[in-house]
Motif scaffolding. Structure first.
Motif, mmCIF file in Angstrom:
data_model
loop_
_atom_site.group_PDB
_atom_site.id
_atom_site.type_symbol
_atom_site.label_atom_id
_atom_site.label_comp_id
_atom_site.label_asym_id
_atom_site.label_seq_id
_atom_site.Cartn_x
_atom_site.Cartn_y
_atom_site.Cartn_z
ATOM 1 N N UNK A 45 0.837 -1.205 0.000
ATOM 2 C CA UNK A 45 0.000 0.000 0.000
ATOM 3 C C UNK A 45 0.871 1.254 0.000
ATOM 4 N N UNK A 46 1.984 1.225 0.766
ATOM 5 C CA UNK A 46 2.911 2.363 0.754
ATOM 6 C C UNK A 46 3.485 2.577 -0.639
ATOM 7 N N UNK A 47 3.875 1.475 -1.289
ATOM 8 C CA UNK A 47 4.389 1.590 -2.655
ATOM 9 C C UNK A 47 3.331 2.074 -3.624
ATOM 10 N N UNK A 48 2.084 1.603 -3.457
ATOM 11 C CA UNK A 48 0.997 2.049 -4.325
ATOM 12 C C UNK A 48 0.750 3.547 -4.162
ATOM 13 N N UNK A 49 0.823 4.048 -2.908
ATOM 14 C CA UNK A 49 0.602 5.481 -2.665
ATOM 15 C C UNK A 49 1.664 6.323 -3.357
ATOM 16 N N UNK A 50 2.926 5.901 -3.278
ATOM 17 C CA UNK A 50 4.003 6.656 -3.948
ATOM 18 C C UNK A 50 3.841 6.608 -5.450
ATOM 19 N N UNK A 51 3.537 5.404 -5.991
ATOM 20 C CA UNK A 51 3.346 5.286 -7.440
ATOM 21 C C UNK A 51 2.148 6.100 -7.917
ATOM 22 N N UNK A 52 1.052 6.061 -7.158
ATOM 23 C CA UNK A 52 -0.140 6.839 -7.505
ATOM 24 C C UNK A 52 0.155 8.336 -7.482
ATOM 25 N N UNK A 53 1.009 8.781 -6.541
ATOM 26 C CA UNK A 53 1.397 10.190 -6.473
ATOM 27 C C UNK A 53 2.195 10.599 -7.709
ATOM 28 N N UNK A 54 3.108 9.753 -8.135
ATOM 29 C CA UNK A 54 3.897 10.057 -9.349
ATOM 30 C C UNK A 54 3.008 10.092 -10.584
ATOM 31 N N UNK A 55 1.969 9.228 -10.615
ATOM 32 C CA UNK A 55 1.037 9.250 -11.748
ATOM 33 C C UNK A 55 0.320 10.596 -11.825
ATOM 34 N N UNK A 56 -0.147 11.097 -10.672
ATOM 35 C CA UNK A 56 -0.884 12.361 -10.666
ATOM 36 C C UNK A 56 0.012 13.555 -10.961
ATOM 37 N N UNK A 57 1.337 13.408 -10.704
ATOM 38 C CA UNK A 57 2.268 14.521 -10.935
ATOM 39 C C UNK A 57 3.044 14.380 -12.233
ATOM 40 N N UNK A 58 2.752 13.308 -13.017
ATOM 41 C CA UNK A 58 3.502 13.074 -14.256
ATOM 42 C C UNK A 58 3.267 14.196 -15.262
ATOM 43 N N UNK A 59 4.328 14.500 -16.057
ATOM 44 C CA UNK A 59 4.256 15.553 -17.058
ATOM 45 C C UNK A 59 4.206 15.002 -18.477
ATOM 46 N N UNK A 60 4.576 13.739 -18.655
ATOM 47 C CA UNK A 60 4.576 13.123 -19.979
ATOM 48 C C UNK A 60 3.918 11.755 -19.893
ATOM 49 N N UNK A 61 3.426 11.231 -21.027
ATOM 50 C CA UNK A 61 2.856 9.878 -21.025
ATOM 51 C C UNK A 61 3.871 8.835 -20.574
ATOM 52 N N UNK A 62 5.141 9.026 -20.896
ATOM 53 C CA UNK A 62 6.161 8.066 -20.499
ATOM 54 C C UNK A 62 6.305 8.023 -18.972
ATOM 55 N N UNK A 63 6.297 9.212 -18.321
ATOM 56 C CA UNK A 63 6.375 9.240 -16.860
ATOM 57 C C UNK A 63 5.151 8.572 -16.228
ATOM 58 N N UNK A 121 -2.460 -0.433 -20.553
ATOM 59 C CA UNK A 121 -2.566 0.371 -21.775
ATOM 60 C C UNK A 121 -1.671 -0.184 -22.880
ATOM 61 N N UNK A 122 -2.251 -0.170 -24.101
ATOM 62 C CA UNK A 122 -1.414 -0.395 -25.274
ATOM 63 C C UNK A 122 -0.602 0.850 -25.566
ATOM 64 N N UNK A 123 -1.279 1.977 -25.427
ATOM 65 C CA UNK A 123 -0.618 3.265 -25.639
ATOM 66 C C UNK A 123 -1.374 4.338 -24.874
ATOM 67 N N UNK A 124 -0.628 5.360 -24.409
ATOM 68 C CA UNK A 124 -1.223 6.528 -23.758
ATOM 69 C C UNK A 124 -1.128 7.685 -24.745
ATOM 70 N N UNK A 125 -2.280 8.104 -25.232
ATOM 71 C CA UNK A 125 -2.294 9.145 -26.281
ATOM 72 C C UNK A 125 -1.929 10.523 -25.723
ATOM 73 N N UNK A 126 -2.455 10.834 -24.537
ATOM 74 C CA UNK A 126 -2.166 12.151 -23.988
ATOM 75 C C UNK A 126 -2.488 12.150 -22.497
ATOM 76 N N UNK A 127 -2.071 13.204 -21.815
ATOM 77 C CA UNK A 127 -2.384 13.398 -20.418
ATOM 78 C C UNK A 127 -3.335 14.563 -20.287
ATOM 79 N N UNK A 128 -4.404 14.333 -19.523
ATOM 80 C CA UNK A 128 -5.378 15.400 -19.280
ATOM 81 C C UNK A 128 -5.188 15.938 -17.877
ATOM 82 N N UNK A 129 -5.402 17.235 -17.706
ATOM 83 C CA UNK A 129 -5.264 17.861 -16.398
ATOM 84 C C UNK A 129 -6.648 18.085 -15.811
#
Length: 488
Positions: A45-63, A121-129
């Motif tokens: 759960x601790x790892x999931x929280x950190x990973x989920x935080x990075x997802x919400x703060x990501x700037x590119x589809x790769x991140x 995902x097969x591919x992430x087309x874009x990130x929405x804010x």
């Protein structure tokens, strides 16, 4: 500081702390696998929280894809930890369903290793804010992979497993534990899986915000498991106190048994193990480290008493009577001791003999005082016989004179009959018969006199009381005549 970062980091820290606490508990008590499973779940759960935080703060589809890729690894261990915790702690849930759920999540993990944007995902087309808790966060917009459906099946499987465990534990009567542990996990999986499906299929444009619910579930599970730790600690404290009291009682018992020179022993019948206290081991000449059973104990018993001891033990086991025996033992140095043993048999609810508890006591000195008392008693009896003979010596001398005088007079009469020209042989024969009887009588008097004076143990034999009275009358006949007493 971003409020989302603050909340998610605090949740991760709290879960990681729980994980370390229960990991420490497991390392001290390796048999408690529930603590290891819970530590794995909390760390996930601790790892999931950190990973989920990075997802919400990501700037590119790769991140975003990299963060989700690591989350899939963490989720695998979360599933393993949850299944393991429910199965070990609650002893509930079918094993086949546990294997199916872990297997599906394992396929998802392998799929994830070969996917650039995770198995979802097969591919992430874009990130929405989007706005979340007053902050701007990113969410992915892309094409879903078939692997996402495998993940959905595993999530349904974990939900069913948790519900199954809840019902099983509730039927046992432990409803509180069913609700707090498996019930809360089932509710969380329902909410988390439902929110994830809405996000992945585009029905809701929002981040995965189930992390706060994680801490609620972890707290409920940790509280219940921690309560067990506290209860175990209290029980340990009570056991230690009882062990201290037991040791004190054992010391007091050792002191009392030493003062009384008693040896305590317990024979565990089914295992054929014999526990013998230190005093008892010293009494029987057995080393402190020697293991004992019944056969080894019987080797110390004198061969004349082995069959008797065996017979008495068998009688005690068959009946409800107590064991009570006295026998001799032979020590390793050849010294012989007398032992008195007293015991009782304990039985289970079915009446089977389970153990025999008893004491043994060295009675060698008592026996020696008795093999000596008997000797003194024999000497006293001999002196009594000698004294009695002294008192009866006059009567005995007179009694012996009677048969001797009779023999003499009968012999003279026989000579007189034989001196005639025509001797009366029939009369001579009667006279000779009387001589033989009187001689036998004199011989018996002398034999009894010698027996009475002889030293030795008294021999008990059946006696004809009528014959004894007749002999007594003959013995004192002269005294009876002098006092005018007649017998019939």
């Amino acid at each position: 500081m971003n409020i989302i970062v603050t909340i998610w980091v605090m949740i991760a820290a709290a879960c990681l702390t729980l994980s370390l606490v229960h990991l420490t508990v497991w390392m001290r008590k390796r048999i408690s696998l529930a603590h290891l499973a819970f530590a794995c779940t909390s760390a996930s759960v601790a790892g999931f929280a950190i990973g989920n935080l990075f997802m919400m703060l990501a700037q590119t589809p790769e991140e975003y894809g990299l963060a989700m890729w690591w989350i899939e690894v963490v989720i695998f261990f979360f599933f393993v930890g949850c299944i393991g915790f429910l199965h070990t702690y609650l002893q509930a849930g079918p094993a086949w369903l546990a294997c199916l759920v872990v297997g599906l999540r394992g396929v998802m993990l392998v799929w994830n290793f070969f996917s650039p944007y995770s198995a979802n995902y097969i591919a992430i087309d874009r990130l929405a804010h989007v706005s979340f808790l007053g902050e701007s966060v990113t969410v992915a917009v892309g094409r879903l992979s078939f692997g996402r459906h495998i993940g959905e099946l595993s999530e349904v499987g974990l939900f069913v497993f948790a519900v199954w465990a809840t019902v099983t534990v509730g039927r046992r009567g432990d409803r509180r534990r069913a609700v707090l542990v498996s019930g809360s996990l089932a509710l969380f999986m329902f909410i988390a899986a439902g929110q994830a499906w809405l996000v992945f299929y585009g029905y809701v444009l929002a981040p995965l915000y189930v992390v706060p619910a994680f801490i609620v579930v972890m707290s409920a599970m940790g509280l219940e498991l921690g309560g067990d730790v506290i209860r175990a600690a209290e029980l340990t404290t009570k056991l230690q106190a009882r062990e201290a009291a037991l040791r004190q009682r054992e010391r007091q018992m050792d002191l009392a048994s030493s003062a009384a020179r008693l040896g305590l022993w317990v024979w565990y019948i089914e295992k054929d193990e014999l526990w013998l206290q230190a005093n008892g081991r010293a009494l029987l000449g057995i080393g402190a480290a020697d293991q004992l059973n019944l056969a080894q104990f019987l080797r110390s018993v004198h061969r004349e008493y082995i069959d008797r001891v065996n017979h008495m033990i068998e009688d005690s086991l068959r009946s409800d009577g107590d064991y009570d025996a006295e026998y001799r033992i032979v020590l390793p140095d050849g010294l012989i001791r007398w032992i008195a043993a007293r015991a009782r048999v304990d039985r289970d609810v079915h009446g089977r003999a389970t153990r025999m508890l008893g004491v043994c006591l060295d009675i060698t000195e008592r026996k020696r005082a008795e093999l000596e008392l008997a000797g003194q008693r024999d000497k006293l009896a001999h002196l009594s016989r000698v004294t009695m003979l002294g008192e009866l010596s006059g009567s005995l001398a007179h009694e012996l004179n009677q048969p001797l005088a009779s023999i003499l007079s009968n012999a003279q009469a026989a000579q007189s009959f034989l001196a005639r020209q025509k001797p009366d042989l029939a009369e001579v024969a009667d006279i000779l018969h009387d001589i033989v009887e009187e001689d036998r009588r004199a011989g018996e008097i002398i034999f009894r006199l010698r027996s009475l004076l002889r030293k030795g143990e008294m021999e008990r034999q059946p006696v004809d009381i009528n014959a004894l009275i007749r002999d007594s009358l003959r013995l004192i006949r002269s005294e009876m005549i002098n006092h005018g007493v007649t017998s019939t």
